[in-house]
Motif scaffolding. Structure first.
Motif, mmCIF file in Angstrom:
data_model
loop_
_atom_site.group_PDB
_atom_site.id
_atom_site.type_symbol
_atom_site.label_atom_id
_atom_site.label_comp_id
_atom_site.label_asym_id
_atom_site.label_seq_id
_atom_site.Cartn_x
_atom_site.Cartn_y
_atom_site.Cartn_z
ATOM 1 N N ILE A 1 0.850 -1.191 0.000
ATOM 2 C CA ILE A 1 0.000 0.000 0.000
ATOM 3 C C ILE A 1 0.885 1.240 0.000
ATOM 4 O O ILE A 1 1.738 1.411 0.869
ATOM 5 N N LYS A 2 0.680 2.110 -0.993
ATOM 6 C CA LYS A 2 1.458 3.331 -1.110
ATOM 7 C C LYS A 2 0.512 4.506 -1.249
ATOM 8 O O LYS A 2 -0.321 4.539 -2.149
ATOM 9 N N PHE A 3 0.658 5.480 -0.358
ATOM 10 C CA PHE A 3 -0.181 6.667 -0.408
ATOM 11 C C PHE A 3 0.428 7.686 -1.360
ATOM 12 O O PHE A 3 1.626 7.965 -1.314
ATOM 13 N N ALA B 1 7.127 13.022 -12.475
ATOM 14 C CA ALA B 1 6.729 11.625 -12.372
ATOM 15 C C ALA B 1 5.442 11.517 -11.571
ATOM 16 O O ALA B 1 5.304 12.126 -10.510
ATOM 17 N N SER B 2 4.464 10.763 -12.084
ATOM 18 C CA SER B 2 3.199 10.562 -11.379
ATOM 19 C C SER B 2 3.431 9.801 -10.086
ATOM 20 O O SER B 2 4.269 8.893 -10.021
ATOM 21 N N GLY B 3 2.647 10.145 -9.074
ATOM 22 C CA GLY B 3 2.724 9.425 -7.809
ATOM 23 C C GLY B 3 1.805 8.220 -7.754
ATOM 24 O O GLY B 3 1.896 7.412 -6.839
ATOM 25 N N THR B 4 0.906 8.062 -8.734
ATOM 26 C CA THR B 4 -0.086 6.973 -8.686
ATOM 27 C C THR B 4 -0.035 6.041 -9.892
ATOM 28 O O THR B 4 -0.660 4.994 -9.882
ATOM 29 N N GLU B 5 0.708 6.404 -10.947
ATOM 30 C CA GLU B 5 0.781 5.578 -12.146
ATOM 31 C C GLU B 5 2.226 5.532 -12.633
ATOM 32 O O GLU B 5 3.007 6.432 -12.327
ATOM 33 N N PRO B 6 2.604 4.496 -13.432
ATOM 34 C CA PRO B 6 3.965 4.429 -13.987
ATOM 35 C C PRO B 6 4.111 5.367 -15.170
ATOM 36 O O PRO B 6 4.269 4.954 -16.319
#
Length: 475
Positions: A3-5, A436-441
């Protein structure tokens, strides 16, 4: 547990990492953090994504088992309505099961503070600590009750709008709800407020697949709406809300996309004209037009990293100190908030404010923005590239390299901002930002310049430089 916020909570792919088991763990940690802060109640809602109601029910059951009083939404609802419900019911916090604008295979756990806005980094840190150090709760169980916030939320919109002016608008408005949580809410408000506008719905049926597009208000997802407005003239307008209806987009008569920077500028000018005062807050990815307009209006400007939680911090500072009150704030992705409402993005309110701005002026959004461009002596053109890269791509190496660029597509680098990612300030008022997105590659490249040709050249060159570092391919 994987789990990564990110910037607004936790998002993951349904059934891969976004599972009932993981949702239970996050809900338990969230409840523990709320209780540690003296919280006794929480509000839980969900959007139209697959299993949204089921995930929300699990959250409610876990939190009630942890001793909290839970108000659980009876049906899907927009995130801003959920956030307003937190304040309306004086809850300690809120949970919204949504992945916002992410593709349909994602779901998420958005965290709301007691003030009715995105969780601050401090709140997220408390939940992360509780995840790492869970405690066994041995107290009495709480309860689960129904949440019905529509009427109270509509009354809140009444307080934010100039209804007399809004009722004078006689044009056509098409609301593309994209199959998301905004379905039916704007037409419902129009009936509630007695608006006489010709309001039509597009993709107004809830759909966990969002009618075949990613639920983000960007041109790639709005072909049908653009087609419907292609032959319209004057003040006809298409408004778009994303998957959970906190972000907004627009399409003007002639089928032209009207981006979030333009919306921000028009609404800032409109609210200032209504006598609203305060600071202007923008994320670093926002347009130079906002900076120039704030200066023109004599308003102070604060620039933040990307992520609405940073804007929320500014609103909370303004609530504690009138001198720091925020008139309007926004981010590049369509999240906008204004003074007097909750410190939260609200795609429905901002849709109505756009109509109000046209009704007050008798002009289209295009005309209103053209006047702003003339006022600040800057011609705004903008585009963004989302680059999906290989698993081994070193995003940090890209950012280090970008700081060393001296020119892009013939535009000399005149300054560098590293508030979030790397933003290069280029000659001629242009800019190129790498983040860089924090929720997607994904690595996103944002470009602004004063001609469409310059935007294209800078974006193409910036994209080539990113892709040269790895085997990733642009989408």
């Amino acid at each position: 547990m994987p789990i990564k916020f990110g910037t607004d909570g936790w998002r993951d792919i349904i059934a891969e990492d976004f599972t009932y088991a993981n949702v239970r763990e996050v809900a338990r940690a969230h409840a523990q953090a709320l209780r540690a802060g003296g919280g006794q109640s929480v509000v839980v809602g969900y959007d139209t994504r697959f299993q949204g109601a089921g995930f929300a029910r699990v959250v409610a059951e876990v939190m009630a088992g942890e001793g909290l009083r839970v108000l659980l939404a009876r049906e899907y609802l927009p995130t801003p309505a959920l956030s307003f419900a937190v304040v309306h019911h004086a809850a300690a916090g809120g949970v919204m099961i949504t992945a916002s604008h992410n593709p349909p295979q994602y779901s998420g756990y958005k965290i709301k503070g007691a003030y009715g806005g995105s969780a601050t980094p401090a709140i997220v840190a408390e939940i992360e600590r509780a995840l790492q150090h869970p405690e066994v709760y041995r107290g009495p169980a709480g309860s689960i009750g129904p949440l019905d916030i529509r009427g109270a939320y509509y009354a809140q919109l009444d307080r934010q709008l100039d209804l007399e002016t809004l009722r004078g608008y006689r044009g056509t408005v098409i609301h593309d709800a994209m199959g998301g949580a905004g379905c039916g809410w704007l037409t419902g408000y129009a009936r509630h407020a007695g608006l006489n506008l010709d309001l039509r719905e597009l993709h107004g049926r809830p759909d966990p697949l969002f009618h075949g597009v990613n639920p983000e208000p960007i041109p790639q997802s709005l072909g049908e709406l653009m087609g419907l407005l292609a032959n319209e003239t004057g003040t006809a307008l298409g408004v778009v809300t994303d998957g959970d209806a906190d972000r907004v987009g627009a399409v003007t008569a002639g089928g032209r996309f009207f981006n979030s920077h333009q919306i921000f500028a028009v609404l800032l000018r409109h609210l200032h004209g209504r006598g609203v005062r305060g600071r202007v807050v923008k994320t670093v990815s926002g347009s130079r037009v906002i900076e120039l307009l704030a200066e023109r209006l004599g308003l102070s400007l604060l620039e933040t990293p990307v992520g609405f939680k940073y804007i929320t911090d500014a609103f909370l500072e303004g609530q504690a100190d009138e001198a720091l009150a925020v008139l309007m704030a926004g981010e590049e992705s369509g999240g906008l908030a204004s003074r007097g409402h909750i410190p939260e993005r609200d795609g429905l309110l901002n849709s109505l404010l756009m109509v109000e701005a046209m009704a007050a002026s008798g002009k289209s959004l295009d005309e209103l923005f053209a006047a702003i461009e003339a006022e600040v002596d800057f011609r705004h053109h903008y585009d963004r590239g989302d680059l999906h890269l290989g698993a081994g791509f070193d995003k940090n190496a890209l950012l280090r390299e970008a700081q060393g660029y001296r020119e892009i597509a013939g535009h000399v680098v005149e300054g560098v901002k590293t508030i979030d990612g790397v933003k290069l300030l280029l000659s001629g008022g242009a800019s190129a930002m790498f983040r860089a997105s924090g929720t997607e590659p994904v690595v996103r490249v944002y470009v602004e310049a004063q001609t469409p040709e310059a935007v294209r050249a800078i974006l193409d060159e910036a994209t080539r430089r990113v892709l040269a570092l790895d085997v990733g391919q642009p989408v």
